[in-house]
Design a protein around this motif. Structure first.
Motif, short mmCIF file in Angstrom:
data_model
loop_
_atom_site.label_atom_id
_atom_site.label_comp_id
_atom_site.label_asym_id
_atom_site.label_seq_id
_atom_site.Cartn_x
_atom_site.Cartn_y
_atom_site.Cartn_z
N UNK A 197 0.26 33.87 -29.69
CA UNK A 197 0.96 35.13 -29.97
C UNK A 197 2.39 34.92 -30.49
N UNK A 198 2.62 33.80 -31.14
CA UNK A 198 3.93 33.56 -31.72
C UNK A 198 5.02 33.22 -30.72
N UNK A 199 4.67 32.91 -29.48
CA UNK A 199 5.66 32.62 -28.44
C UNK A 199 5.72 31.11 -28.19
N UNK A 200 6.94 30.61 -28.08
CA UNK A 200 7.14 29.18 -27.89
C UNK A 200 6.87 28.78 -26.44
N UNK A 201 6.26 27.62 -26.29
CA UNK A 201 6.04 27.06 -24.95
C UNK A 201 6.17 25.56 -25.02
N UNK A 202 6.78 24.98 -24.00
CA UNK A 202 6.92 23.53 -23.90
C UNK A 202 6.36 23.09 -22.56
N UNK A 203 5.65 21.95 -22.54
CA UNK A 203 5.12 21.39 -21.30
C UNK A 203 5.55 19.94 -21.19
N UNK A 204 5.73 19.49 -19.95
CA UNK A 204 6.08 18.11 -19.69
C UNK A 204 5.34 17.64 -18.44
N UNK A 205 5.01 16.35 -18.43
CA UNK A 205 4.40 15.74 -17.25
C UNK A 205 5.01 14.36 -17.05
N UNK A 206 5.48 14.10 -15.82
CA UNK A 206 6.06 12.80 -15.50
C UNK A 206 5.41 12.30 -14.20
N UNK A 207 4.67 11.17 -14.26
CA UNK A 207 4.07 10.63 -13.03
C UNK A 207 5.12 9.92 -12.18
N UNK A 208 4.81 9.77 -10.90
CA UNK A 208 5.68 8.99 -10.03
C UNK A 208 5.75 7.56 -10.54
N UNK A 209 6.87 6.90 -10.30
CA UNK A 209 7.12 5.57 -10.85
C UNK A 209 6.04 4.57 -10.48
N UNK A 210 5.58 4.62 -9.21
CA UNK A 210 4.64 3.61 -8.73
C UNK A 210 3.19 4.07 -8.84
N UNK A 211 2.94 5.24 -9.47
CA UNK A 211 1.57 5.75 -9.61
C UNK A 211 1.02 5.38 -10.97
N UNK A 212 -0.28 5.65 -11.16
CA UNK A 212 -0.86 5.53 -12.49
C UNK A 212 -0.26 6.61 -13.38
N UNK A 213 -0.70 6.64 -14.63
CA UNK A 213 -0.12 7.59 -15.56
C UNK A 213 -0.57 9.02 -15.33
N UNK A 214 -1.42 9.27 -14.35
CA UNK A 214 -1.84 10.62 -14.03
C UNK A 214 -1.93 10.74 -12.51
N UNK A 215 -1.52 11.87 -11.99
CA UNK A 215 -1.52 12.07 -10.53
C UNK A 215 -2.12 13.43 -10.21
N UNK A 216 -1.51 14.13 -9.27
CA UNK A 216 -2.13 15.34 -8.78
C UNK A 216 -1.51 16.64 -9.26
N UNK A 217 -0.51 16.60 -10.15
CA UNK A 217 0.10 17.84 -10.65
C UNK A 217 -0.59 18.29 -11.93
N UNK A 218 -0.60 19.62 -12.15
CA UNK A 218 -1.20 20.12 -13.38
C UNK A 218 -0.44 21.34 -13.89
N UNK A 219 -0.69 21.66 -15.17
CA UNK A 219 -0.23 22.91 -15.76
C UNK A 219 -1.36 23.46 -16.61
N UNK A 220 -1.30 24.74 -16.92
CA UNK A 220 -2.34 25.35 -17.75
C UNK A 220 -1.81 26.65 -18.35
N UNK A 221 -2.21 26.94 -19.58
CA UNK A 221 -1.91 28.20 -20.25
C UNK A 221 -3.21 28.75 -20.81
#
Length: 412
Positions: A197-221
């Motif tokens: 709908x012409x609206x700007x959105x930005x998403x970011x994901x940062x894993x914990x330093x000692x974890x793999x590149x994916x953990x338990x947090x999520x986002x969704x639109x």
């Protein structure tokens, strides 16, 4: 006829129906044992006392005062005295104050019948006040209605769960290649948002330093009919592939629920029911907001999650913390979750995030929220992409990220 004389007093005392005898002034004259059991009172606490002194109205009852338990019962008793006719009341909510605990009330529901007993002069001398507690029946019926209303959502959730079972099996077989699988999961589960709908959105994901590149947090639109979008973030306890699997199931389930729910609270109600069947989903948190540009308003609901922040064009920041509830699956008996609607000004920014952005060990969460609101106020002129990078740079610890972080910034 046997000629035996029946002791009607003994019959009254032993009757399984809860019955009290009231005077025309509504004072207890006598009660049987069944009445004492459902009332939770001793005989000496009732006899000679006015019924509404023993059982006053609940001052915190959200019902309309005109339909309160006291008002309805008083009207029924008065009709019996005036007309001399029995009166069967509609089902009543009449809360009872717990014995020995002033100010603590228990929600109770009753079926009540009041019957007059005429004296020698023909007037009403006594009122037979029969009560039947139906609280458990009401709760069971309420639960059945909730299940019926959620059938469409449950079907969609089941379909999503079936799809994710195959993903989970593949993850277990790929344990030796955890890092490669983690990279693939990150791309698949947390993609960049499509323009909407012409609206700007930005998403970011940062894993914990000692974890793999994916953990338990999520986002969704999620695009919704009309000028509406559902946006959510969530957090599963733990790190690594196990947490990622749970995260993927919950994110997909919530995405499906949001497409058929009437609002964010209902979508979280469905997700909470689903989470109870997912190992590792205990204490997961989430917040959901439905954005409606046609009314310039947003409706949100939180399941134990940190509050979203609404940044107005003038730099003022509002934390959306008026519709909070326990985490997913926390209640043994599910209850409808709250939701709140607030207006927004065109050009405002909505920020949703997980606790890794604000929480620090040994520090009160209010300190982290203060850092967040201060950073938002300083950068109120930034666009969503710039603001997302600035928030991560200013708020994440420089000596290593101890918890993964998800962040969504939307221009309203």
């Amino acid at each position: 006829m046997t000629g035996r004389e029946i002791d009607y007093t003994a019959v009254y005392r032993a009757s399984p129906n809860a019955v009290a005898l009231l005077s025309p002034k509504f004072v207890y004259e006598d009660v049987n044992e069944a009445y004492l059991r459902v009332a939770g009172r001793r005989r000496d606490q009732l006899i000679g006392r006015h019924v509404f002194d023993v059982f006053p109205d609940n001052p915190d009852n959200p019902e309309d005062p005109d339909t309160s338990g006291v008002g309805s019962l008083r009207a029924s008793l008065e009709r019996v005295v005036e007309s001399g006719e029995r009166d069967a009341m509609a089902l009543q909510r009449y809360d009872v104050e717990l014995p020995g605990s002033p100010g603590r009330w228990e929600e109770r529901y009753w079926a009540i019948i009041n019957v007059p007993v005429r004296g020698p002069g023909g007037g009403v001398a006594l009122i037979v006040h029969r009560v039947e507690e139906v609280t458990e029946l009401v709760r069971a019926t309420r639960g059945r209605d909730d299940r019926e209303r959620s059938q469409v959502m449950q079907a969609e959730l089941y379909s999503r769960a079936q799809e994710l079972q195959e993903v989970n099996r593949r993850l277990r077989r790929a344990h030796a290649r955890e890092r490669e699988v983690a990279l693939a999961l990150q791309d698949a589960m947390l993609p960049a948002p499509r323009p909407f709908a012409g609206h700007q959105a930005a998403v970011r994901y940062r894993p914990a330093t000692e974890a793999l590149n994916v953990c338990g947090d999520w986002y969704d639109l999620v695009d919704l009919p009309g000028e509406r979008v559902a946006v959510s973030v969530g957090d599963v306890v733990g790190h690594g592939l196990a947490a990622a699997c749970v995260m993927g199931q919950l994110r997909s389930a919530l995405s499906a629920a949001s497409r058929v729910a009437t609002g964010p609270a209902q979508s979280l109600d469905a997700l909470g029911l689903y989470a109870r069947s997912v190992d590792g989903a205990e204490s997961a948190t989430s917040v959901v907001a439905f954005l409606d540009w046609s009314t310039s308003s947003l409706t949100y609901s939180s399941a134990g999650h940190p509050p979203p922040a609404l940044l107005a064009p003038d730099g003022s920041v509002r934390l959306l913390d008026q519709a909070t509830d326990p985490p997913l699956g926390a209640r043994l008996v599910p209850e409808p979750r709250p939701e709140t609607t607030v207006p927004f000004t065109s050009g405002s920014l909505l920020v949703l995030y997980t606790d890794g952005l604000i929480e620090r060990r040994g520090e009160d969460i209010d300190a982290g929220l203060a850092r967040l609101t201060g950073s938002l106020a300083r950068h109120r002129d930034a666009d969503p992409e710039e603001l997302a990078d600035l928030l991560l740079a200013e708020l994440l610890p420089s000596d290593g990220i101890v918890d993964d972080t998800a962040l969504v910034v939307i221009r309203l």
